[in-house]
Design a protein around this motif. Sequence first.
Motif, short mmCIF file in Angstrom:
data_model
loop_
_atom_site.label_atom_id
_atom_site.label_comp_id
_atom_site.label_asym_id
_atom_site.label_seq_id
_atom_site.Cartn_x
_atom_site.Cartn_y
_atom_site.Cartn_z
N TYR A 66 0.87 -1.17 0.00
CA TYR A 66 0.00 0.00 0.00
C TYR A 66 0.91 1.23 0.00
O TYR A 66 1.77 1.34 0.87
CB TYR A 66 -0.89 0.04 1.24
CG TYR A 66 -1.86 -1.12 1.35
CD1 TYR A 66 -3.02 -1.15 0.58
CD2 TYR A 66 -1.62 -2.17 2.23
CE1 TYR A 66 -3.92 -2.20 0.68
CE2 TYR A 66 -2.52 -3.22 2.34
CZ TYR A 66 -3.66 -3.23 1.57
OH TYR A 66 -4.56 -4.27 1.68
N SER B 138 -6.36 -9.65 6.56
CA SER B 138 -7.40 -8.97 5.78
C SER B 138 -6.94 -8.75 4.34
O SER B 138 -7.72 -8.92 3.40
CB SER B 138 -7.74 -7.61 6.38
OG SER B 138 -8.20 -7.77 7.70
N ASN C 195 -8.75 -10.14 1.12
CA ASN C 195 -9.19 -9.26 0.03
C ASN C 195 -8.71 -9.76 -1.32
O ASN C 195 -9.44 -9.65 -2.32
CB ASN C 195 -8.68 -7.82 0.27
CG ASN C 195 -9.44 -7.13 1.38
OD1 ASN C 195 -10.50 -7.57 1.80
ND2 ASN C 195 -8.89 -6.03 1.86
P1 ADP Z 1 -9.22 -7.06 11.00
O1 ADP Z 1 -10.01 -6.57 12.16
O2 ADP Z 1 -9.92 -8.10 10.16
O3 ADP Z 1 -7.80 -7.41 11.31
P2 ADP Z 1 -8.33 -4.48 10.16
O4 ADP Z 1 -8.93 -3.72 11.29
O5 ADP Z 1 -6.87 -4.76 10.12
O6 ADP Z 1 -9.15 -5.83 9.96
O7 ADP Z 1 -8.71 -3.75 8.81
C1 ADP Z 1 -10.04 -3.50 8.46
C2 ADP Z 1 -10.04 -2.91 7.05
O8 ADP Z 1 -9.32 -1.66 7.05
C3 ADP Z 1 -9.35 -3.83 6.06
O9 ADP Z 1 -10.20 -4.02 4.93
C4 ADP Z 1 -8.07 -3.13 5.66
O10 ADP Z 1 -7.84 -3.21 4.26
C5 ADP Z 1 -8.30 -1.69 6.06
N1 ADP Z 1 -7.08 -1.14 6.67
C6 ADP Z 1 -6.32 -1.70 7.62
N2 ADP Z 1 -5.27 -0.95 7.92
C7 ADP Z 1 -5.37 0.16 7.15
C8 ADP Z 1 -4.59 1.33 7.01
N3 ADP Z 1 -3.46 1.51 7.68
N4 ADP Z 1 -4.99 2.26 6.13
C9 ADP Z 1 -6.11 2.07 5.44
N5 ADP Z 1 -6.90 0.98 5.51
C10 ADP Z 1 -6.53 0.04 6.36
#
Ligand code: ADP
Length: 233
Positions: free
Chosen positions: A13, A47, A51
């Motif tokens: 990213y 995640s 995806n």
């Molecule tokens: P989980 O609770 O399943 O581990 P996360 O809380 O890590 O999921 O992430 C939830 C969503 O937010 C995911 O779809 C991920 O792509 C997105 N995400 C996670 N970290 C970031 C970030 N630093 N910036 C933007 N989007 C994020």
Amino acid sequence: RLATSIRNLKKEYVLKSETVRALRGVSFDVPEGDYVAIMGPSGSGKSTLLNMLGCLDQPTSGSLLMGDDDIITLTDDQLADIRSKRIGFVFQSYNLIQQLSVVENIQVPLYYQGRLGAAELERAKAMAERVGLAERLDHRPSQLSGGQQQRVAIARSLINDPFFILADEPTGNLDSVTTEEILGIFDELNNEGRTIILVTHEDDVAERAKRIIRLKDGMLDRDELISEEKRAA
Ligand code: ADP
Ligand code: ADP
């Protein structure tokens, strides 16, 4: 239904000031009929991997083959097509449409394909029956328990005879009795030959799978087969 094969999968990213390497070269195969639990600490890439498997996002490099299709080569429209026809999604929060009945919710993936006829309605009813909701066809999600709502989501995930069922913390909102019911349905589906990939934080849930893949810092840390004795325990 065919095998899924992941090779040296990387996902970066690009943010304003830095590049986050969420997956740093992950490889594994998911043969047809497998039942895989994906685990790992927060931020390990679960995640992101989900995806990719769900064709919601494309890798930066590497390959993710579903049958003959490498998702890195596909257009957004082709990815959407695979998503609606070949992948069954089950989420922690069920993601049902509140205004629709049980049998209508089960048909939602067909709606995206413009396929809603008598045959589809019959198939939706059969799927509802499959998960034990034959008596609840006209109920709305708000009239159902959490476990029943997750059953609807599972029936919806089956409507297209998917490549695999992708379940993200499917029991995360359920008590232990209801968790057991939902895992029982996954067992049955897997015994019928359906491929299941789920993400979970719970050891008890993961140990019901045939295999646990652990991610750590965007890499595959361990890929462990669960013995029949342990699964039965
Ligand atoms: P989980 O609770 O399943 O581990 P996360 O809380 O890590 O999921 O992430 C939830 C969503 O937010 C995911 O779809 C991920 O792509 C997105 N995400 C996670 N970290 C970031 C970030 N630093 N910036 C933007 N989007 C994020
Ligand atoms: P997990 O699901 O295991 O918690 P994620 O796949 O959500 O892990 O995140 C892996 C890494 O990628 C984390 O450092 C997270 O902040 C980052 N990340 C996830 N999604 C995004 C995103 N959309 N944009 C930027 N960074 C992200």
